[in-house]
Write a protein that holds these residues in place. Structure first.
Motif, mmCIF file in Angstrom:
data_model
loop_
_atom_site.group_PDB
_atom_site.id
_atom_site.type_symbol
_atom_site.label_atom_id
_atom_site.label_comp_id
_atom_site.label_asym_id
_atom_site.label_seq_id
_atom_site.Cartn_x
_atom_site.Cartn_y
_atom_site.Cartn_z
ATOM 1 N N UNK A 375 -12.386 16.711 6.265
ATOM 2 C CA UNK A 375 -11.793 15.705 7.143
ATOM 3 C C UNK A 375 -10.839 16.322 8.159
ATOM 4 N N UNK A 376 -11.043 15.983 9.417
ATOM 5 C CA UNK A 376 -10.141 16.432 10.476
ATOM 6 C C UNK A 376 -10.363 17.853 10.937
ATOM 7 N N UNK A 377 -11.407 18.523 10.448
ATOM 8 C CA UNK A 377 -11.546 19.940 10.800
ATOM 9 C C UNK A 377 -12.681 20.244 11.762
ATOM 10 N N UNK A 378 -13.277 19.210 12.345
ATOM 11 C CA UNK A 378 -14.264 19.473 13.390
ATOM 12 C C UNK A 378 -13.587 19.464 14.746
ATOM 13 N N UNK A 379 -14.288 19.982 15.749
ATOM 14 C CA UNK A 379 -13.750 19.903 17.106
ATOM 15 C C UNK A 379 -13.764 18.448 17.573
ATOM 16 N N UNK A 380 -14.711 17.673 17.081
ATOM 17 C CA UNK A 380 -14.729 16.237 17.384
ATOM 18 C C UNK A 380 -14.561 15.467 16.081
ATOM 19 N N UNK A 381 -14.602 14.153 16.176
ATOM 20 C CA UNK A 381 -14.339 13.314 15.009
ATOM 21 C C UNK A 381 -15.571 13.072 14.136
ATOM 22 N N UNK A 384 -15.225 13.279 10.435
ATOM 23 C CA UNK A 384 -14.318 12.257 9.917
ATOM 24 C C UNK A 384 -15.044 10.934 9.690
ATOM 25 N N UNK B 75 -5.149 17.665 18.049
ATOM 26 C CA UNK B 75 -5.082 16.363 17.433
ATOM 27 C C UNK B 75 -4.625 16.544 16.009
ATOM 28 N N UNK B 77 -4.653 16.416 12.145
ATOM 29 C CA UNK B 77 -5.719 16.522 11.183
ATOM 30 C C UNK B 77 -5.955 15.213 10.481
#
Ligand code: SF4
Ligand code: SF4
Lengths: 432, 77
Positions: A375-381, A384, B75, B77
């Motif tokens: 969660x939260x670790x891609x360049x985009x969402x 997530x 952004x 996390x």
């Protein structure tokens, strides 16, 4: 509360719906209903500021999913040093949603008027209208664009049919370099987007609302909806309801009321997915009274997002449904970021193990760990979306999960799937 | 550890550029751990003053220029 899809005239009583789908497909019909674009009323620098203020006062929030205040975004874009650009985002790659396609089919000129007004507000002279390629919508929009005489330069962009290509940085990337994969932030498109210019990326429904606010004012806009989420909004209601379709609703309506508006359930409902594949599972009947808005509500922070609402029969298996969708999301990764590229398939495999009764406590623990890690670790969402959906399924279907952990599965896993996924033939392989 | 640096500098990674080479983990284990696939999980809160220069060294060592130290938040996390 009124919910309707059929056409009516614009001059309704205060708070009457529909607002968006009332106008007609053809330019002539559209002008007869909504009149000319009120550009003259917002002429000059002062006019621009007045228009942005009207959008801000109206409290319009993005209808693409994130629900960000549109006026604030316009203000940032207009403040840039270079001449801005507008992208009207009509890609709607979300399989659970077709409200944007419906809007572009029923009221293309309302969207176009809104885009012209948005361009005027931020000082842009170019509008890129982005739609998924390989559908008839692009051709139809091109014909309608040819009818118009606007003070902006239009360009229709045909976007690869990939889930993540509708993401705003992916659209900028496609226009700049012919590559429809998301890019890393910063810079964000509003700072540096198309050709390095500040770029306003707005969903097509958002732009249609911009046109209405310019014509009828922020006070009119606020006659429906809630204080923090005013105006009407389009939702796509699907699954086990009598009349699956696109509906225009007022935010604040209860989940149960929205299902009733779609003809009501055709069999007992176990849960409803709200917010499409970026959404959360709401258990039923407990969730009947949940008010739907772009604000987060309820124990899981449920929000309308892009407006996809799918009713799942109690007889279906929410875990199996979720496992299928997470597998699809994993396949739709742009394969650029390690956690998305490796994490999503791993999560999809664990979820399938859970759904099909091959789960032990160790798998369950690994799944939770992987969800937290990705969660939260891609360049985009994109990752997530998958982890939020998976987490929500594990919470909402916790009882089923216990059964599955004991090695049992319900009969639901063998039922026909409810959550829609695009046919493989309609999924692009390339990013160009 | 020491107080956060006054400029609010943070260690951040561009996940698209990162190839999971893990030299950042070796150079700055205080702020970097690895996931099970070998990609860095980075603590993005402002760096303690004492770690800023170490973080810059890790940035310089990243073979794909995926790491940076700056005050901009990509952004949360
Ligand atoms: S997070 Fe996934 S979809 Fe988004 S840019 Fe990275 S690899 Fe692509
Ligand atoms: S050194 Fe660079 S490429 Fe290697 S893991 Fe760290 S950020 Fe990624």
């Amino acid at each position: 509360m009124t919910i309707m899809l059929e056409r009516g005239t614009r001059q309704g009583a205060p708070g009457t719906l529909p607002r968006l789908l009332a106008g007609g497909r053809r330019l002539g019909e559209h002008r007869a209903t909504y009149g000319q674009i009120p550009l003259r009323r917002f002429a000059g620098e002062d006019g621009r500021r007045t228009l942005i203020r009207a959008i801000t006062d109206a409290g319009l929030r993005g209808r693409g999913g994130a629900g960000f205040p549109t006026g604030r975004k316009m203000t940032s874009v207009a403040a840039g040093a270079k001449r801005p650009v507008v992208i009207a985002n009509g890609c709607e790659s979300e399989p659970a949603s077709r409200k944007d396609k419906m809007l572009m089919a029923c009221a293309p000129h309302l969207v176009m008027d809104g885009a012209v007004l948005a361009a005027h507000a931020v000082g842009a002279d170019r509008v890129y209208l982005c739609v998924e390629r390989g559908t008839s919508i692009a051709d139809r929009l091109e014909r309608e664009l040819a009818q118009r005489d606007d003070p902006v330069k239009w360009k229709l962009v045909r976007v690869p049919r990939r889930y993540v290509s509708s993401e705003e940085s992916a659209l900028v990337h496609l226009i700049n370099d012919g590559d429809g994969r998301p890019m890393a932030a910063p810079p964000r498109p509003y700072e540096k987007g198309v050709a390095g210019r500040p770029t306003l990326v707005d969903n097509v429904e958002t732009l249609a609302h911009v046109a209405l606010i310019a014509a009828y004012g922020p006070g009119w806009f606020r006659e429906v909806g809630t204080r923090s989420d005013p105006g009407s909004t389009l939702v796509t209601v699907g699954g086990a309801v009598a009349r699956p379709n696109v509906y225009e609703i007022a935010p604040g309506m209860r989940l149960g009321e929205v299902l009733d508006a779609a003809g009501g359930a055709v069999e007992p409902i176990g849960a409803v997915l709200v917010g499409g594949y970026f959404g959360t599972w709401v258990p039923m009947p407990d969730g009947w009274g949940l008010p739907l808005t772009h604000d987060r509500t309820g124990p899981q922070g449920t929000s309308l997002g892009g407006g996809g609402i799918i009713a799942l029969p109690a007889e279906s298996c929410g875990l199996a449904e979720t496992a299928r969708v997470v597998r699809y999301l994993a396949e739709e990764s742009a394969q650029q970021c390690g956690p998305c590229m490796f994490g999503l398939p791993a999560i999809a495999t664990d979820l399938a193990a859970v759904a099909y009764g091959r789960c032990d406590p160790a798998t369950r623990q690994r799944l939770s760990r992987r969800i937290a890690q990705v969660t939260g670790r891609g360049a985009c969402r994109h990752p997530d979306a998958a982890t939020k959906l998976a987490t929500s399924a594990l919470t909402t279907f916790a009882d089923d999960l216990m059964t599955h952990m004991d090695g049992w599965t319900c009969t639901g896993v063998s039922r026909d799937p409810i959550l829609p996924l695009p046919d493989r033939r309609h999924r692009d392989r390339s990013w160009k | 550890m020491s107080a956060p640096n006054p400029e609010g500098l943070r260690l951040q990674v561009d996940m698209i550029k990162c190839v999971g080479h893990a030299s950042c983990f070796e150079l700055l284990p205080e702020r970097v751990s690895l996931d099970e696939w070998g990609y860095p999980i980075i603590e993005t809160d402002p760096l303690p003053s004492g770690l800023v220069s170490h973080a810059r060294r890790a940035v310089a060592a990243c073979p794909t220029l995926a790491l940076r130290v700056d005050g901009k938040v990509a952004r949360k996390r």
